[in-house]
Design a protein around this motif. Sequence first.
Motif, PDB file in Angstrom:
ATOM      1  N   VAL A 176      -9.426   5.975  -3.149  1.00 35.25           N
ATOM      2  CA  VAL A 176      -9.073   4.562  -2.984  1.00 35.25           C
ATOM      3  C   VAL A 176      -8.604   3.950  -4.296  1.00 35.25           C
ATOM      4  CG1 VAL A 176      -9.893   2.278  -2.268  1.00 35.25           C
ATOM      5  CG2 VAL A 176     -10.727   4.332  -1.100  1.00 35.25           C
ATOM      6  N   ASN A 177      -7.458   3.269  -4.232  1.00 36.57           N
ATOM      7  CA  ASN A 177      -6.995   2.481  -5.371  1.00 36.57           C
ATOM      8  C   ASN A 177      -6.461   1.151  -4.856  1.00 36.57           C
ATOM      9  OD1 ASN A 177      -4.420   2.967  -4.340  1.00 36.57           O
ATOM     10  ND2 ASN A 177      -3.895   4.508  -5.877  1.00 36.57           N
ATOM     11  N   LYS A 178      -5.839   0.394  -5.707  1.00 35.15           N
ATOM     12  CA  LYS A 178      -5.386  -0.950  -5.344  1.00 35.15           C
ATOM     13  C   LYS A 178      -4.245  -0.945  -4.325  1.00 35.15           C
ATOM     14  CE  LYS A 178      -7.926  -3.884  -7.756  1.00 35.15           C
ATOM     15  NZ  LYS A 178      -8.670  -5.000  -7.110  1.00 35.15           N
ATOM     16  N   GLN A 179      -3.710   0.229  -4.032  1.00 36.27           N
ATOM     17  CA  GLN A 179      -2.651   0.327  -3.028  1.00 36.27           C
ATOM     18  C   GLN A 179      -3.091   1.193  -1.847  1.00 36.27           C
ATOM     19  OE1 GLN A 179       0.752   1.386  -5.757  1.00 36.27           O
ATOM     20  NE2 GLN A 179       1.725  -0.312  -4.675  1.00 36.27           N
ATOM     21  N   THR A 180      -4.333   0.970  -1.434  1.00 39.38           N
ATOM     22  CA  THR A 180      -4.911   1.733  -0.328  1.00 39.38           C
ATOM     23  C   THR A 180      -5.427   0.796   0.762  1.00 39.38           C
ATOM     24  OG1 THR A 180      -5.651   3.430  -1.909  1.00 39.38           O
ATOM     25  CG2 THR A 180      -6.616   3.490   0.302  1.00 39.38           C
ATOM     26  N   LEU A 181      -5.102   1.114   2.007  1.00 41.63           N
ATOM     27  CA  LEU A 181      -5.707   0.440   3.151  1.00 41.63           C
ATOM     28  C   LEU A 181      -6.828   1.317   3.682  1.00 41.63           C
ATOM     29  CD1 LEU A 181      -2.637  -0.857   5.234  1.00 41.63           C
ATOM     30  CD2 LEU A 181      -3.838  -1.978   3.344  1.00 41.63           C
ATOM     31  N   VAL A 182      -7.986   0.714   3.929  1.00 41.96           N
ATOM     32  CA  VAL A 182      -9.140   1.438   4.457  1.00 41.96           C
ATOM     33  C   VAL A 182      -9.474   0.889   5.839  1.00 41.96           C
ATOM     34  CG1 VAL A 182     -11.564   2.038   4.120  1.00 41.96           C
ATOM     35  CG2 VAL A 182     -10.035   1.837   2.129  1.00 41.96           C
ATOM     36  N   PHE A 183      -9.454   1.769   6.841  1.00 45.63           N
ATOM     37  CA  PHE A 183      -9.792   1.398   8.213  1.00 45.63           C
ATOM     38  C   PHE A 183     -11.055   2.146   8.629  1.00 45.63           C
ATOM     39  CE2 PHE A 183      -5.166   0.978   7.990  1.00 45.63           C
ATOM     40  CZ  PHE A 183      -4.946  -0.259   8.593  1.00 45.63           C
ATOM     41  N   ASP A 184     -11.950   1.456   9.325  1.00 46.74           N
ATOM     42  CA  ASP A 184     -13.128   2.123   9.884  1.00 46.74           C
ATOM     43  C   ASP A 184     -13.216   1.785  11.367  1.00 46.74           C
ATOM     44  OD1 ASP A 184     -15.800   3.074  10.524  1.00 46.74           O
ATOM     45  OD2 ASP A 184     -16.225   3.023   8.378  1.00 46.74           O
ATOM     46  N   PHE A 185     -13.278   2.833  12.205  1.00 49.79           N
ATOM     47  CA  PHE A 185     -13.495   2.648  13.637  1.00 49.79           C
ATOM     48  C   PHE A 185     -14.992   2.414  13.847  1.00 49.79           C
ATOM     49  CE2 PHE A 185      -9.849   5.821  13.771  1.00 49.79           C
ATOM     50  CZ  PHE A 185      -8.875   4.853  14.044  1.00 49.79           C
ATOM     51  N   PHE A 188       0.836  -1.205   0.000  1.00 49.41           N
ATOM     52  CA  PHE A 188       0.000   0.000   0.000  1.00 49.41           C
ATOM     53  C   PHE A 188       0.868   1.251   0.000  1.00 49.41           C
ATOM     54  CE2 PHE A 188       0.965  -0.657   4.436  1.00 49.41           C
ATOM     55  CZ  PHE A 188       1.068   0.619   4.974  1.00 49.41           C
ATOM     56  N   GLU A 189       0.276   2.336  -0.458  1.00 48.77           N
ATOM     57  CA  GLU A 189       0.928   3.651  -0.431  1.00 48.77           C
ATOM     58  C   GLU A 189      -0.036   4.733   0.045  1.00 48.77           C
ATOM     59  OE1 GLU A 189       0.145   4.697  -5.158  1.00 48.77           O
ATOM     60  OE2 GLU A 189       2.141   4.040  -4.500  1.00 48.77           O
ATOM     61  N   ARG A 190      -1.273   4.304   0.389  1.00 48.74           N
ATOM     62  CA  ARG A 190      -2.287   5.238   0.869  1.00 48.74           C
ATOM     63  C   ARG A 190      -3.051   4.597   2.030  1.00 48.74           C
ATOM     64  NH1 ARG A 190      -5.272   7.774  -4.531  1.00 48.74           N
ATOM     65  NH2 ARG A 190      -3.354   8.378  -5.632  1.00 48.74           N
ATOM     66  N   ILE A 191      -3.552   5.435   2.936  1.00 50.28           N
ATOM     67  CA  ILE A 191      -4.367   4.944   4.053  1.00 50.28           C
ATOM     68  C   ILE A 191      -5.574   5.867   4.229  1.00 50.28           C
ATOM     69  CG2 ILE A 191      -4.481   4.725   6.574  1.00 50.28           C
ATOM     70  CD1 ILE A 191      -1.787   3.500   6.608  1.00 50.28           C
ATOM     71  N   VAL A 192      -6.728   5.253   4.484  1.00 49.82           N
ATOM     72  CA  VAL A 192      -7.975   5.972   4.761  1.00 49.82           C
ATOM     73  C   VAL A 192      -8.452   5.593   6.158  1.00 49.82           C
ATOM     74  CG1 VAL A 192     -10.409   6.245   4.131  1.00 49.82           C
ATOM     75  CG2 VAL A 192      -8.667   5.995   2.338  1.00 49.82           C
ATOM     76  N   TYR A 193      -8.852   6.595   6.944  1.00 47.47           N
ATOM     77  CA  TYR A 193      -9.491   6.344   8.236  1.00 47.47           C
ATOM     78  C   TYR A 193     -10.907   6.899   8.222  1.00 47.47           C
ATOM     79  CZ  TYR A 193      -5.343   4.621  10.662  1.00 47.47           C
ATOM     80  OH  TYR A 193      -4.278   3.867  11.067  1.00 47.47           O
ATOM     81  N   LEU A 194     -11.859   6.068   8.639  1.00 48.16           N
ATOM     82  CA  LEU A 194     -13.265   6.442   8.671  1.00 48.16           C
ATOM     83  C   LEU A 194     -13.852   6.169  10.057  1.00 48.16           C
ATOM     84  CD1 LEU A 194     -14.391   4.772   5.304  1.00 48.16           C
ATOM     85  CD2 LEU A 194     -13.670   7.154   5.656  1.00 48.16           C
ATOM     86  N   GLY A 195     -14.939   6.844  10.378  1.00 52.30           N
ATOM     87  CA  GLY A 195     -15.629   6.619  11.646  1.00 52.30           C
ATOM     88  C   GLY A 195     -16.851   7.509  11.737  1.00 52.30           C
ATOM     89  N   SER A 196     -17.624   7.328  12.789  1.00 51.81           N
ATOM     90  CA  SER A 196     -18.830   8.126  13.003  1.00 51.81           C
ATOM     91  C   SER A 196     -18.872   8.608  14.445  1.00 51.81           C
ATOM     92  CB  SER A 196     -20.083   7.281  12.715  1.00 51.81           C
ATOM     93  OG  SER A 196     -20.083   6.794  11.394  1.00 51.81           O
ATOM     94  N   GLY A 197     -19.581   9.718  14.680  1.00 47.74           N
ATOM     95  CA  GLY A 197     -19.657  10.273  16.020  1.00 47.74           C
ATOM     96  C   GLY A 197     -18.287  10.727  16.485  1.00 47.74           C
TER      97      GLY A 197
END
Length: 391
Positions: free
Chosen positions: A279-288, A231-240
Amino acid sequence: MFTLTKEELIRKGAEITTREIKQQPELWEETLEIYQTAKKDIEDYLEVIKKNANGNRIRVVFTGAGTSQYVGDTLVPYLNANGDNSTYIFQSVGTTDLVASPSEYLFEEEPTLLVSFARSGNSPESIAAVDIANAVVKDIYHLTITCASDGTLAQRSEYESNNFMLLTPKRANDDGFAMTGSFSCMTLSALLIFDTTEFAKKANYVHTISNMGQEVIKREAEIQDMVDRDFERIVYLGSGSLSGLTREAQLKILELTAGKIATVFDSSMGFRHGPKSFVNKQTLVFDFINNNQYTREYDLDILEEVKEDEIAAGVFAIGQTGERNFSGDQFSFYERTTLLPDGYLALADIMIAQTVAILTSLKVNNTPDTPSPSGTVNRVVKGVTIHEFKK
């Protein structure tokens, strides 16, 4: 990292940051003890503010710069549901915004409690924010939550009658470049002060997150498996409150890799509105994942969507097991008897994000303790000119 010797960590340039991530569960217990000792004095101080407000609601403005701002961003959603909203209006405003445009955030006739979060208490914006608030607001009070007893903000509180100081545990004054224990201990301190949940229950929350933090340490290998992806990209997601936490999570990646890994953050629902194109094929996606059953549905929906799209290098759910869970990869805490509300869950979650950040820093051949050797970014911000404010 958590099992390496001090000498091994020093060779990697990661001894300080590793130690400061690892010690947080102990510091949370210390933070609880500090609050218990100061509880009566804090309550008496807040009572004076309430009395002087003459029945008017008090604006509680959480402020700080960078990570210290993200403390407030994490707190406000939780306190909007669990604080004393008949007495307080909770708001998070960065010192960088407040100082640059005071008239848009401070109001002369509104009783205001400015809660300043600061690791060192020496940042130019933090000091200026206090001065400007004193100049603008007639009925102004301060609560300084800081990690450094010798910092400027802490020193000022000793002679200002409208300024109450609460120190975090001594070891929370991080020596590393990136704020870790300072963030989580300042967040916890404010939760203990403003959360109206009964004290025994809050104490149980602290013991629970401490156990969950120890679990992160023991399960480092699972986090390493995530980081071993291409990977070369990271996404962090969450609510509240966990949406607020995403800002701090992505900042740790940005700081510790010196920008070598691109990052974005967003709310779980907001991600579809454009940012998903990151997001692409070298992205990690994390959701709290939130433990509120209704909110949780939205967190899981976006994860399932990204997983089904097959556009990412990895899609991960972070949190506790609930009635509905992610069908893909996840770091699920073993703790199930106490499902934490998001304000407290944020502290266990951020330890995972911090661990991801330090492991990624090493992966890109950076040194976590000194991630910006060029001096482009400093531990305490430099080069800020504070211009004279005229009311």
